[in-house]
Design a protein around this motif. Structure first.
Motif, PDB file in Angstrom:
ATOM      1  N   THR B   8      -2.777   3.079   6.482  1.00  0.00           N
ATOM      2  CA  THR B   8      -2.979   3.977   5.345  1.00  0.00           C
ATOM      3  C   THR B   8      -1.714   4.126   4.487  1.00  0.00           C
ATOM      4  OG1 THR B   8      -2.711   5.718   6.935  1.00  0.00           O
ATOM      5  CG2 THR B   8      -4.939   5.361   6.090  1.00  0.00           C
ATOM      6  N   LEU B  31     -10.201 -11.962   2.414  1.00  0.00           N
ATOM      7  CA  LEU B  31     -11.199 -10.920   2.176  1.00  0.00           C
ATOM      8  C   LEU B  31     -12.613 -11.502   2.100  1.00  0.00           C
ATOM      9  CD1 LEU B  31     -12.104  -8.051   1.411  1.00  0.00           C
ATOM     10  CD2 LEU B  31     -11.534  -8.584  -0.974  1.00  0.00           C
ATOM     11  N   ARG B  65      -5.907  -6.999   3.546  1.00  0.00           N
ATOM     12  CA  ARG B  65      -5.431  -5.680   3.115  1.00  0.00           C
ATOM     13  C   ARG B  65      -3.928  -5.693   2.879  1.00  0.00           C
ATOM     14  NH1 ARG B  65      -7.667  -1.129   6.863  1.00  0.00           N
ATOM     15  NH2 ARG B  65      -6.826   0.115   5.155  1.00  0.00           N
ATOM     16  N   GLU B  74      -5.454  -1.813  -2.812  1.00  0.00           N
ATOM     17  CA  GLU B  74      -6.372  -2.752  -2.160  1.00  0.00           C
ATOM     18  C   GLU B  74      -7.820  -2.516  -2.584  1.00  0.00           C
ATOM     19  OE1 GLU B  74      -5.971  -2.173   2.085  1.00  0.00           O
ATOM     20  OE2 GLU B  74      -7.199  -0.350   2.023  1.00  0.00           O
ATOM     21  N   ASP B  75      -8.220  -1.254  -2.688  1.00  0.00           N
ATOM     22  CA  ASP B  75      -9.622  -0.997  -3.011  1.00  0.00           C
ATOM     23  C   ASP B  75      -9.949  -1.293  -4.475  1.00  0.00           C
ATOM     24  OD1 ASP B  75     -10.412  -0.410  -0.447  1.00  0.00           O
ATOM     25  OD2 ASP B  75      -9.973   1.738  -0.635  1.00  0.00           O
ATOM     26  N   ALA B  78     -10.271  -5.002  -4.536  1.00  0.00           N
ATOM     27  CA  ALA B  78     -11.443  -5.541  -3.851  1.00  0.00           C
ATOM     28  C   ALA B  78     -12.736  -5.179  -4.563  1.00  0.00           C
ATOM     29  CB  ALA B  78     -11.482  -5.034  -2.412  1.00  0.00           C
ATOM     30  N   PHE B  79     -12.791  -3.950  -5.076  1.00  0.00           N
ATOM     31  CA  PHE B  79     -14.087  -3.446  -5.531  1.00  0.00           C
ATOM     32  C   PHE B  79     -14.253  -3.391  -7.047  1.00  0.00           C
ATOM     33  CE2 PHE B  79     -13.476  -1.697  -1.260  1.00  0.00           C
ATOM     34  CZ  PHE B  79     -14.626  -2.179  -0.659  1.00  0.00           C
TER      35      PHE B  79
ATOM     36  N   PRO C  82     -17.623   1.237   1.370  1.00  0.00           N
ATOM     37  CA  PRO C  82     -17.038   1.548   0.062  1.00  0.00           C
ATOM     38  C   PRO C  82     -15.519   1.423  -0.022  1.00  0.00           C
ATOM     39  CG  PRO C  82     -17.616   3.554   1.196  1.00  0.00           C
ATOM     40  CD  PRO C  82     -18.076   2.438   2.074  1.00  0.00           C
ATOM     41  N   SER C  83     -14.843   1.175   1.089  1.00  0.00           N
ATOM     42  CA  SER C  83     -13.401   0.914   1.023  1.00  0.00           C
ATOM     43  C   SER C  83     -13.087  -0.098   2.119  1.00  0.00           C
ATOM     44  CB  SER C  83     -12.592   2.195   1.233  1.00  0.00           C
ATOM     45  OG  SER C  83     -12.619   2.568   2.597  1.00  0.00           O
ATOM     46  N   LEU C  84     -11.958  -0.783   1.988  1.00  0.00           N
ATOM     47  CA  LEU C  84     -11.619  -1.793   2.995  1.00  0.00           C
ATOM     48  C   LEU C  84     -11.292  -1.139   4.335  1.00  0.00           C
ATOM     49  CD1 LEU C  84      -9.557  -4.439   0.975  1.00  0.00           C
ATOM     50  CD2 LEU C  84     -12.024  -4.322   1.406  1.00  0.00           C
ATOM     51  N   ARG C  85     -10.703   0.046   4.275  1.00  0.00           N
ATOM     52  CA  ARG C  85     -10.419   0.765   5.518  1.00  0.00           C
ATOM     53  C   ARG C  85     -11.715   1.072   6.257  1.00  0.00           C
ATOM     54  NH1 ARG C  85      -9.970   6.275   6.718  1.00  0.00           N
ATOM     55  NH2 ARG C  85      -8.654   6.711   8.533  1.00  0.00           N
TER      56      ARG C  85
END
Lengths: 95, 252, 337
Positions: B8, B31, B65, B74-75, B78-79, C82-85
């Protein structure tokens, strides 16, 4: 045994150096190489081990519970095998 | 290490320019392949393999990640990126197909990734640290793929046929990994012969014929590293991104 | 083949024809009863009553089946996390479930049934899995609700099983419980993030809890006075607490947790009863329970079809590896033939 059945293997894991391998469980694998890899994936994925053995379950010969008495009872009357059997004068060290 | 989520707390983007783009390319490889392998969950040929495929997917997701975080959030990366902004190889976005296709994809990619990461780990570039950790994971992925290639190639008539078909089908995506990547600091073309030797040896041992088709598709002008992908990719991204995109700004 | 000479259970021998056999049988039963009474573990090669063995096979198999069928509703969200974590956490969790299925099938195999046999019974509907997995995961919040409520209920059920009288089952459960400790927490954390998130996220979380609460309470099985197998399992120390005891324990734990989440539980009768020192809760709709059990739940057909398809699609792979092994190694199974 059907054509897609894989034999059963017993898995032994050494959790850290200096300790013996201990039985962790079993799994199915087509051969020894895959059994080792499956064991790695299944039984050490949380860093539980540093070394693995896999043994075909059929290769293990076990003592029978019916023979428990002849196998294990005779040891019960030989207390002289244990250090606590012997009396040492008070104050003697390093024994 | 166990019990604490070391993932985190992330450093601020460490890379920019061409090196960032190179890290993104490798991160996208990891990924996208993790996403594909994740599709197997609950559907593997045997429970033991369920665990093995998930291990590989988790390794790759972890690599992704770290790599994405070197270049941004990262998010978001990725998204929220569009398809054309993804720099992964076309190889890793190919659908799972049957187990033989998944293994052929793993064999081709893991062999490449292992050679690449070994090279990066030996260097002193910004990715050396990551590569040093990842190279051990990838060595295992490569071994897994090789073991299965041998068993499928030299198993039954059916498996031999399926494995051969899969190796042929994916062959056209195996030239792309060796095209130069700006900012990577390593000459990817230099280890192409080692890749070819290794894959040839495994396929030969498995009793399979080394495919003789072209190693890049006829329509290879752009290819993945330039953001040009195959039709399968948009669909995969749509599935991966839709929930995140449906709730703009939300935290999860 | 005689799979697992070391691990396979001895079942009751063919009935004897003379008084000596009867006496030996009585002696074996006495040894078994004394071991259970003394809280000792029964191990695979010990003599055990046939009904004890059958009960264990049924329960362990159902437990193993639940783990692998239970992968489906959660795997449904791996590709959309919804998140990589969250994606990594969910992948690891679904993987654990495959692992737990494996541990449990291994435990069942020590009783002399093969995994193939058990899977076949699952695929043909002759053995069951937990009915909870016949409910659908409609939104991302369902993943959180499953972790919090379904895994929470499962843990309440499973912790006492670590002391079950059958050694291999107890040992498998120790491993399962240890690994599962993160499952419930991750679910709770995911729900908390939703509950404290946007309005839409909060609503998603509340909707999921509304749908999963009652089925979770049903996971403890029918009320004690209607439970077919409970009393005998308790006597054998396969089971340590009654269905209703465990259900009450779960409600008492979950009610304050819901409050901390900022979500409500869909039961107007749920309230703390000072006198009993427990929460009272409303009546459970056992008609629904029985209906889902009978196969009329929203996903019964889908779950089994998907499981069967994975197994059938994998046949050629398993055959290939077995054929490769026959060509290249001496088969362990045939070494003694």
């Amino acid at each position: 045994m059907s054509t897609d059945t894989w034999p059963l293997w017993e898995v032994f894991v050494r959790s850290r150096r200096g300790l013996s391998h201990t039985h962790a469980g079993s799994l199915h694998a087509p051969d020894a190489e895959m059994a080792l890899r499956n064991a790695r994936d299944l039984y050490t994925r949380r860093m539980e081990g540093v070394s693995l053995w896999v043994v075909p379950s059929t290769a293990i010969t076990a003592s029978s519970p019916d023979e428990k008495d002849p196998f294990f009872e005779p040891a019960a009357d030989k207390p002289y095998r244990h250090p606590t059997f012997y009396e040492i004068p008070e104050g003697v060290k390093h024994l | 290490m166990t019990g604490t989520d070391t993932t985190t707390a992330r450093p601020a983007p460490a890379l920019g320019g061409a090196p960032a783009r190179a890290a993104l390319a490798l991160g996208d490889d990891a990924l996208v392949l993790a996403q594909r392998l994740g599709e197997w969950a609950g559907g593997a040929p045997v429970l033991e393999e369920e665990v093995a495929l998930a291990n590989i997917a988790l390794d790759l997701l972890g690599q992704a990640r770290v790599l994405l975080s070197l270049t941004g959030d990262e998010d978001e990366l990725a998204f929220l990126r569009e398809e054309r902004a993804f720099l992964n190889l076309q190889l890793v976005e190919q659908p799972n197909g049957d187990f033989a296709h998944t293994i052929a994809r793993q064999l081709y990619f893991s062999t490449y990734q292992h050679l690449l990461y070994a090279e990066l780990a030996a260097g002193d570039g910004p990715l050396a640290g990551l590569a040093a950790k990842a190279v051990k994971e990838v060595a295992y992925h490569r071994d897994h793929a090789e073991q299965w290639t041998l068993r499928l190639g030299d198993g039954t008539d059916e498996s031999h046929h399926r494995m051969g078909t899969a190796c042929d089908a994916l062959w056209r995506y195996t030239g792309e990994p060796f095209q130069p990547v700006d900012g990577l600091g390593t000459d990817t073309a230099a280890f192409e012969p080692a890749w070819l030797d290794s894959v040839t040896a495994v396929l030969t041992r498995a009793g399979l014929t080394v495919p003789d088709g072209p190693r890049t598709g006829a329509w290879a002008a752009g290819a993945g590293r330039q953001g040009l992908h195959t039709e399968h990719f948009g669909r995969m991204l749509a599935e991966m991104q839709h929930l995140h995109r449906s709730h703009p700004g939300a935290t999860w | 083949m005689t799979a697992g000479t070391a691990g396979t259970a001895m079942t009751a021998r063919a009935p004897g024809t003379d008084a000596a056999d009867a006496a030996a049988q009585a002696a074996r039963e006495a040894v078994f009863d004394a071991a259970v009474a003394a809280d000792e573990r029964i191990e695979p090669r010990d003599w055990m009553p046939e009904a004890y063995r059958a009960t264990l096979v049924r329960q362990i198999a159902q437990h193993a089946h639940s783990e692998i069928i239970g992968m489906q509703p959660e795997a449904n969200w791996i590709t959309r996390a919804p998140s990589l974590r969250r994606k990594a956490i969910l992948m690891a969790k679904v993987q654990d479930e495959a692992g737990h299925g494996l541990y449990l099938y291994s435990a069942a195999e020590t009783l002399g049934v093969s995994r193939d046999e058990l899977l076949d019974k699952l695929h043909t509907g002759r053995q069951k899995y937990s009915s909870i997995f016949n409910y659908p995961t409609l939104t991302w919040a369902d993943v959180g609700a499953i972790g919090w409520l379904v895994d929470g209920a499962a843990i309440t059920n499973q912790v006492p099983l670590c002391r079950c009288s059958y050694g291999p089952y107890a040992r498998a459960m120790v491993r399962v419980c240890k690994e599962e400790s993160f499952h419930q927490r991750q679910g709770y954390e995911a729900l908390l993030a939703l509950s404290r998130g946007t309005e839409a996220q909060h609503a998603m979380a509340q909707d999921a809890v509304n749908r999963w609460w009652w089925p979770s309470l049903m996971m403890f099985g029918p009320p004690d006075d209607e439970s077919a197998h409970s009393a005998r399992s308790m006597a054998w120390k396969i089971k340590r607490h009654s269905n209703d005891e465990l259900r009450q324990r779960f409600v008492d734990i979950a009610a304050p947790q819901a409050e901390a989440l900022g979500l409500t539980l869909p039961d107007p009768d749920l309230k703390w009863n000072e006198e009993r020192g427990h929460h009272d809760f409303g009546p459970i709709d056992w008609t629904e329970f029985r209906d889902v059990l009978k196969g009329n739940g929203p996903c019964n057909e889908q779950r089994i079809t998907q499981r069967r398809r994975a197994h059938e699609d994998g046949t050629w792979v398993r055959e290939a590896a077995a054929a490769h092994a026959r060509k290249h190694t001496a088969q362990p199974g045939e070494a003694q033939a």
